[in-house]
Scaffold this motif. Structure first.
Motif, PDB file in Angstrom:
ATOM      1  N   UNK A  28       3.541  14.826   9.137  1.00 39.56           N
ATOM      2  CA  UNK A  28       3.344  13.545   8.467  1.00 39.56           C
ATOM      3  C   UNK A  28       4.518  12.604   8.700  1.00 39.56           C
ATOM      4  N   UNK A  29       5.739  13.119   8.642  1.00 41.01           N
ATOM      5  CA  UNK A  29       6.909  12.260   8.836  1.00 41.01           C
ATOM      6  C   UNK A  29       6.895  11.648  10.239  1.00 41.01           C
ATOM      7  N   UNK A  30       6.592  12.460  11.241  1.00 36.62           N
ATOM      8  CA  UNK A  30       6.557  11.954  12.616  1.00 36.62           C
ATOM      9  C   UNK A  30       5.420  10.939  12.786  1.00 36.62           C
ATOM     10  N   UNK A  31       4.257  11.226  12.155  1.00 38.35           N
ATOM     11  CA  UNK A  31       3.130  10.290  12.240  1.00 38.35           C
ATOM     12  C   UNK A  31       3.493   8.952  11.611  1.00 38.35           C
ATOM     13  N   UNK A  32       4.068   9.006  10.418  1.00 35.08           N
ATOM     14  CA  UNK A  32       4.439   7.773   9.721  1.00 35.08           C
ATOM     15  C   UNK A  32       5.431   6.967  10.541  1.00 35.08           C
ATOM     16  N   UNK A  33       6.448   7.625  11.069  1.00 38.23           N
ATOM     17  CA  UNK A  33       7.458   6.928  11.871  1.00 38.23           C
ATOM     18  C   UNK A  33       6.831   6.305  13.108  1.00 38.23           C
ATOM     19  N   UNK A  79       0.866  -1.171   0.000  1.00 37.79           N
ATOM     20  CA  UNK A  79       0.000   0.000   0.000  1.00 37.79           C
ATOM     21  C   UNK A  79       0.904   1.222   0.000  1.00 37.79           C
ATOM     22  N   UNK A  80       0.570   2.177  -0.835  1.00 39.46           N
ATOM     23  CA  UNK A  80       1.341   3.420  -0.893  1.00 39.46           C
ATOM     24  C   UNK A  80       0.352   4.568  -0.786  1.00 39.46           C
ATOM     25  N   UNK A  81       0.584   5.438   0.169  1.00 40.17           N
ATOM     26  CA  UNK A  81      -0.305   6.588   0.383  1.00 40.17           C
ATOM     27  C   UNK A  81       0.508   7.865   0.392  1.00 40.17           C
ATOM     28  N   UNK A  82      -0.143   8.957   0.023  1.00 39.68           N
ATOM     29  CA  UNK A  82       0.546  10.244  -0.022  1.00 39.68           C
ATOM     30  C   UNK A  82       0.349  11.004   1.292  1.00 39.68           C
ATOM     31  N   UNK A  83       0.946  12.154   1.372  1.00 44.82           N
ATOM     32  CA  UNK A  83       0.926  12.965   2.593  1.00 44.82           C
ATOM     33  C   UNK A  83      -0.495  13.345   2.995  1.00 44.82           C
ATOM     34  N   UNK A  84      -1.335  13.680   2.025  1.00 38.15           N
ATOM     35  CA  UNK A  84      -2.711  14.081   2.324  1.00 38.15           C
ATOM     36  C   UNK A  84      -3.471  12.938   2.973  1.00 38.15           C
ATOM     37  N   UNK A  85      -3.302  11.733   2.433  1.00 33.46           N
ATOM     38  CA  UNK A  85      -3.981  10.568   2.986  1.00 33.46           C
ATOM     39  C   UNK A  85      -3.569  10.334   4.437  1.00 33.46           C
ATOM     40  N   UNK A  86      -2.257  10.380   4.691  1.00 31.70           N
ATOM     41  CA  UNK A  86      -1.769  10.147   6.055  1.00 31.70           C
ATOM     42  C   UNK A  86      -2.340  11.193   7.008  1.00 31.70           C
ATOM     43  N   UNK A  87      -2.368  12.441   6.594  1.00 33.44           N
ATOM     44  CA  UNK A  87      -2.892  13.511   7.444  1.00 33.44           C
ATOM     45  C   UNK A  87      -4.380  13.323   7.716  1.00 33.44           C
ATOM     46  N   UNK A  88      -5.156  12.953   6.675  1.00 41.56           N
ATOM     47  CA  UNK A  88      -6.588  12.723   6.860  1.00 41.56           C
ATOM     48  C   UNK A  88      -6.841  11.547   7.805  1.00 41.56           C
ATOM     49  N   UNK A  89      -6.112  10.451   7.598  1.00 42.33           N
ATOM     50  CA  UNK A  89      -6.299   9.285   8.467  1.00 42.33           C
ATOM     51  C   UNK A  89      -5.872   9.598   9.898  1.00 42.33           C
ATOM     52  N   UNK A  90      -4.824  10.394  10.040  1.00 44.41           N
ATOM     53  CA  UNK A  90      -4.369  10.762  11.381  1.00 44.41           C
ATOM     54  C   UNK A  90      -5.471  11.520  12.109  1.00 44.41           C
ATOM     55  N   UNK A  91      -6.120  12.438  11.403  1.00 44.61           N
ATOM     56  CA  UNK A  91      -7.191  13.210  12.041  1.00 44.61           C
ATOM     57  C   UNK A  91      -8.392  12.326  12.353  1.00 44.61           C
ATOM     58  N   UNK A  92      -8.655  11.345  11.488  1.00 46.57           N
ATOM     59  CA  UNK A  92      -9.804  10.460  11.694  1.00 46.57           C
ATOM     60  C   UNK A  92      -9.537   9.403  12.758  1.00 46.57           C
ATOM     61  N   UNK A  93      -8.374   8.730  12.657  1.00 44.65           N
ATOM     62  CA  UNK A  93      -8.096   7.593  13.518  1.00 44.65           C
ATOM     63  C   UNK A  93      -7.326   7.944  14.765  1.00 44.65           C
ATOM     64  N   UNK A  94      -6.599   9.037  14.758  1.00 42.98           N
ATOM     65  CA  UNK A  94      -5.753   9.360  15.905  1.00 42.98           C
ATOM     66  C   UNK A  94      -5.813  10.850  16.215  1.00 42.98           C
TER      67      UNK A  94
END
Length: 123
Positions: A35-40, A13-28
């Motif tokens: 985004x880099x800190x969230x991904x790590x 699965x490959x996601x872009x920065x926008x996806x990670x930010x949206x999921x972070x707001x939804x799930x966490x």
């Protein structure tokens, strides 16, 4: 990007920065970071969490990983949906390096056998 293999196929699965930010707001919503800190953070948690579940779907062509954990007493959940990638990727990143290693070990083994025969002959 996240990739997983069962030895017969590679799923990813490959996601872009926008996806990670949206999921972070939804799930966490408890996490406020870039985004880099969230991904790590999420990927490091993925490696050590015991609350990871995996579900195969679509005749083992899709794998859903659900990770539930907490950060500072705030619960969150991340889901990854990995799709089967091309067999060429499996060959390039898994099979070919494995064959190269086997060939190298076979060559070393033959050299050691040759040296052993020489030593036996000397004795």
């Amino acid at each position: 990007a996240i990739m997983e293999t069962d030895g017969t196929a590679i799923l990813g699965e490959r996601r872009n920065q926008t996806y990670v930010q949206e999921r972070a707001e939804e799930w966490a919503p408890c996490i406020e970071a870039g985004v880099h800190q969230l991904s790590s953070l999420i990927l490091s948690e993925l490696c050590k969490t015991k609350a990871l579940s995996a579900t195969w779907t679509k005749d083992r062509n899709q794998l859903t990983l659900s990770m539930k954990s907490s950060l500072k007493d705030m619960a969150y959940c991340w889901k990854f949906t990995l799709e089967r990638l091309s067999d060429m990727l499996l060959q390039t990143h898994f099979v070919t390096p494995l064959l190269v290693q086997l060939h190298n070990l076979s060559t070393k083994n033959q050299n050691l056998i040759g040296e052993l025969h020489k030593k036996q002959h000397q004795l």
